[in-house]
Structure formats: C-alpha cells, structure tokens
Write an enzyme that holds these catalytic residues in place. Sequence first.
Site, PDB file in Angstrom:
ATOM      1  N   ASP A  21      37.155  47.438  38.463  1.00  9.45           N
ATOM      2  CA  ASP A  21      37.388  48.686  39.196  1.00  9.45           C
ATOM      3  C   ASP A  21      37.032  48.529  40.675  1.00  9.45           C
ATOM      4  OD1 ASP A  21      38.160  51.341  39.480  1.00  9.45           O
ATOM      5  OD2 ASP A  21      36.161  52.114  39.023  1.00  9.45           O
ATOM      6  N   ASN A  69      45.806  55.496  33.231  1.00  7.73           N
ATOM      7  CA  ASN A  69      46.351  55.077  34.525  1.00  7.73           C
ATOM      8  C   ASN A  69      47.842  55.416  34.664  1.00  7.73           C
ATOM      9  OD1 ASN A  69      44.216  52.132  34.722  1.00  7.73           O
ATOM     10  ND2 ASN A  69      43.918  54.137  35.677  1.00  7.73           N
TER      11      ASN A  69
HETATM   12  C1  IPE Z   1      39.252  51.987  34.675  1.00  4.91           C
HETATM   13  O1  IPE Z   1      39.293  52.299  36.020  1.00  4.91           O
HETATM   14  C2  IPE Z   1      40.516  51.293  34.272  1.00  4.91           C
HETATM   15  C3  IPE Z   1      40.700  49.957  34.793  1.00  4.91           C
HETATM   16  C4  IPE Z   1      39.863  49.285  35.531  1.00  4.91           C
HETATM   17  C5  IPE Z   1      41.927  49.315  34.411  1.00  4.91           C
HETATM   18  P1  IPE Z   1      39.750  53.761  36.543  1.00  4.91           P
HETATM   19  O2  IPE Z   1      39.702  53.693  38.006  1.00  4.91           O
HETATM   20  O3  IPE Z   1      41.033  54.128  35.908  1.00  4.91           O
HETATM   21  O4  IPE Z   1      38.601  54.668  35.932  1.00  4.91           O
HETATM   22  P2  IPE Z   1      38.155  56.151  36.352  1.00  4.91           P
HETATM   23  O5  IPE Z   1      39.393  56.984  36.484  1.00  4.91           O
HETATM   24  O6  IPE Z   1      37.422  56.055  37.643  1.00  4.91           O
HETATM   25  O7  IPE Z   1      37.248  56.588  35.252  1.00  4.91           O
HETATM   26  C1  IPE Z   2      41.103  49.286  39.382  1.00  8.08           C
HETATM   27  O1  IPE Z   2      40.983  49.689  40.708  1.00  8.08           O
HETATM   28  C2  IPE Z   2      42.500  48.812  39.049  1.00  8.08           C
HETATM   29  C3  IPE Z   2      43.253  49.715  38.163  1.00  8.08           C
HETATM   30  C4  IPE Z   2      42.799  50.750  37.562  1.00  8.08           C
HETATM   31  C5  IPE Z   2      44.649  49.377  37.960  1.00  8.08           C
HETATM   32  P1  IPE Z   2      41.309  51.186  41.146  1.00  8.08           P
HETATM   33  O2  IPE Z   2      42.743  51.260  41.518  1.00  8.08           O
HETATM   34  O3  IPE Z   2      40.883  52.143  40.113  1.00  8.08           O
HETATM   35  O4  IPE Z   2      40.399  51.294  42.434  1.00  8.08           O
HETATM   36  P2  IPE Z   2      39.578  52.576  42.910  1.00  8.08           P
HETATM   37  O5  IPE Z   2      38.719  53.025  41.767  1.00  8.08           O
HETATM   38  O6  IPE Z   2      40.581  53.602  43.327  1.00  8.08           O
HETATM   39  O7  IPE Z   2      38.756  52.065  44.051  1.00  8.08           O
HETATM   40 MG    MG Z   3      39.130  53.144  39.799  1.00  7.49          MG
END
Ligand code: IPE
Ligand code: IPE
Ligand code: MG
Length: 251
Positions: A21, A69
């Site tokens: 993340d 997602n």
């Molecule tokens: C969790 O990250 C999913 C992945 C890393 C693929 P998110 O960014 O989707 O999680 P939340 O929404 O902050 O809980």
């Molecule tokens: C994790 O990074 C990757 C996916 C969930 C695909 P994020 O896209 O959630 O990054 P933040 O949380 O917005 O920084």
């Molecule tokens: Mg995230």
Amino acid sequence: MSAKKSQNPDVLPQHIAIIMDGNGRWARANGRIRHAGHRAGVKATRNIVEAAAERGVKALTLFAFSSENWNRPREEVTSLMRLFLEVLQREVDALDKNNIQVKFVGARNELPERLQKHLAAAEKKTATNTGMQLILAVAYGGRWDILQSVKAVATKVEQQQLKAADIDENAIASNLSLAGMAPPDLLIRTGGEHRVSNFLLWDIAYSELYFTDTLWPDFCDQDLDLAIDFFRSRERRFGRTGEQVRVSADG
Ligand code: IPE
Ligand code: IPE
Ligand code: MG
C-alpha cells in the site's frame, strides 16, 4: 515476557504476505500522477520478489488488487489492468528462469479476458518450478475467498458427499485459495494503515502482523530485513503459555 530480543535468530518466515500500500501517496509526495506511483510500485515488487527468494522464503503472497479496488475511478482501474498485463508479459520469463512458481488468486473471471489468458499461461509455464512460490492476489478479497469455499462445501452437502455435521475447519480451508499451503507466518503492510483491508482473513489467524509507514515504492531490502527481524523477535504461542512454548523449544 516482552519479546524484544531475538527469540529465533535463525528462523525465517517461510511464508510472507504483503499488503503493498501507498503507491498513490508516494506519487503525490513526488509530484507525480497516481499511475506513476503504481509503476514505481512495480519496481519495488520486482526487487522484493528477488530479495525474498534470495533469503530463502518459501512463499510470498502479494496483494495487488482487492475486490474493493474495483470501486476506484474507471481510469485508474483500466490503467492498473493494463499495467498488470504489461508486467506479466515482461516478467514471466525472468521469473521462470529464477525457478519461481507463479500462482494467481482472486475472482479471475472479473478480470479482462486477455489478462486472464496471460495469468493462466504464466501459471502453466512456471508450474513445475521448485523455487519460491509467488502468489499474486488480484481481484481478491478475504470474504470472497471464504464465500467461494463455503459454496464449494455447500455443493458437496447438496450432492450428499458430505454431511453438514461433518463440516470441519479442514473442509473450509481445503477450498480456500491458499489450500495446501502453510499459512503466512508474517503479514507486512506498508503505507502506514493498521488494517487488513479484506486481504487473507482465514489464513492470517496466527500470522505475525508488521506495519510500516514506508510507502510501497520505497520499500527495499533493508525494510524487508527489518520486518524479518521483527518476526524473529516474536514468541509464537498459538494459544499456549510462554512456559509451554519455551519448554518445547528447549526439548
Ligand atoms: C489494500 O489497499 C489493497 C491493496 C494493497 C491491493 P487499499 O488502499 O485498497 O486499502 P484501503 O482502502 O486503504 O483500506
Ligand atoms: C496500493 O497503493 C496499490 C493498489 C491498491 C492497487 P494505493 O493505490 O492504495 O496507494 P494509496 O493508499 O492511495 O497511497
Ligand atoms: Mg491504499
């Protein structure tokens, strides 16, 4: 007893799971668009796969895209799907050469067809490899996983192959995506959030949880080693007392 000192200096987590993340925040911090953050995340992923294999980790499960997602802006979802396809096409030969066995877990029927085909091809190509197992969770949710397992079990009951009274933990576990694998010893989440976000739910019942503020694109070998050091400092009791665990470790 506090578990600060290394309980098991030589023990390596056999199975590490990572919630990768922080790509979006990395992009923002670097004045870039979110997609650039995801691209930087791919680089970190490639490096950590290599680092984990070098250290002798047996299985690495990476959360790349969650069930939830799909609710992101359509452009982001589309560009992520394209990125997965591009990376898969580019990296599969190198993974194969490194004897890594690749597997995908998640609702693959929800993915673009072209991606589904390449996922299946990558699994087939690396199926007999004997090195580290790399499990990529795409369109994956822990609830989805439990649900699809329960449906499989219910079907067996419906077909009278199984009695409801005989449903045990193994019946559920053996239909989950990670069936047959030892569960993750260590779950790492980068990006500063202290939550599981619907990653492996059943399987992490006894995983050690490690949270770091480091954003995924910045997560490097040293960060992996810090997480492994943390793991080594824990006393895993699985419900027993510390005394019991230490007696059996001495014996
Ligand atoms: C969790 O990250 C999913 C992945 C890393 C693929 P998110 O960014 O989707 O999680 P939340 O929404 O902050 O809980
Ligand atoms: C994790 O990074 C990757 C996916 C969930 C695909 P994020 O896209 O959630 O990054 P933040 O949380 O917005 O920084
Ligand atoms: Mg995230």
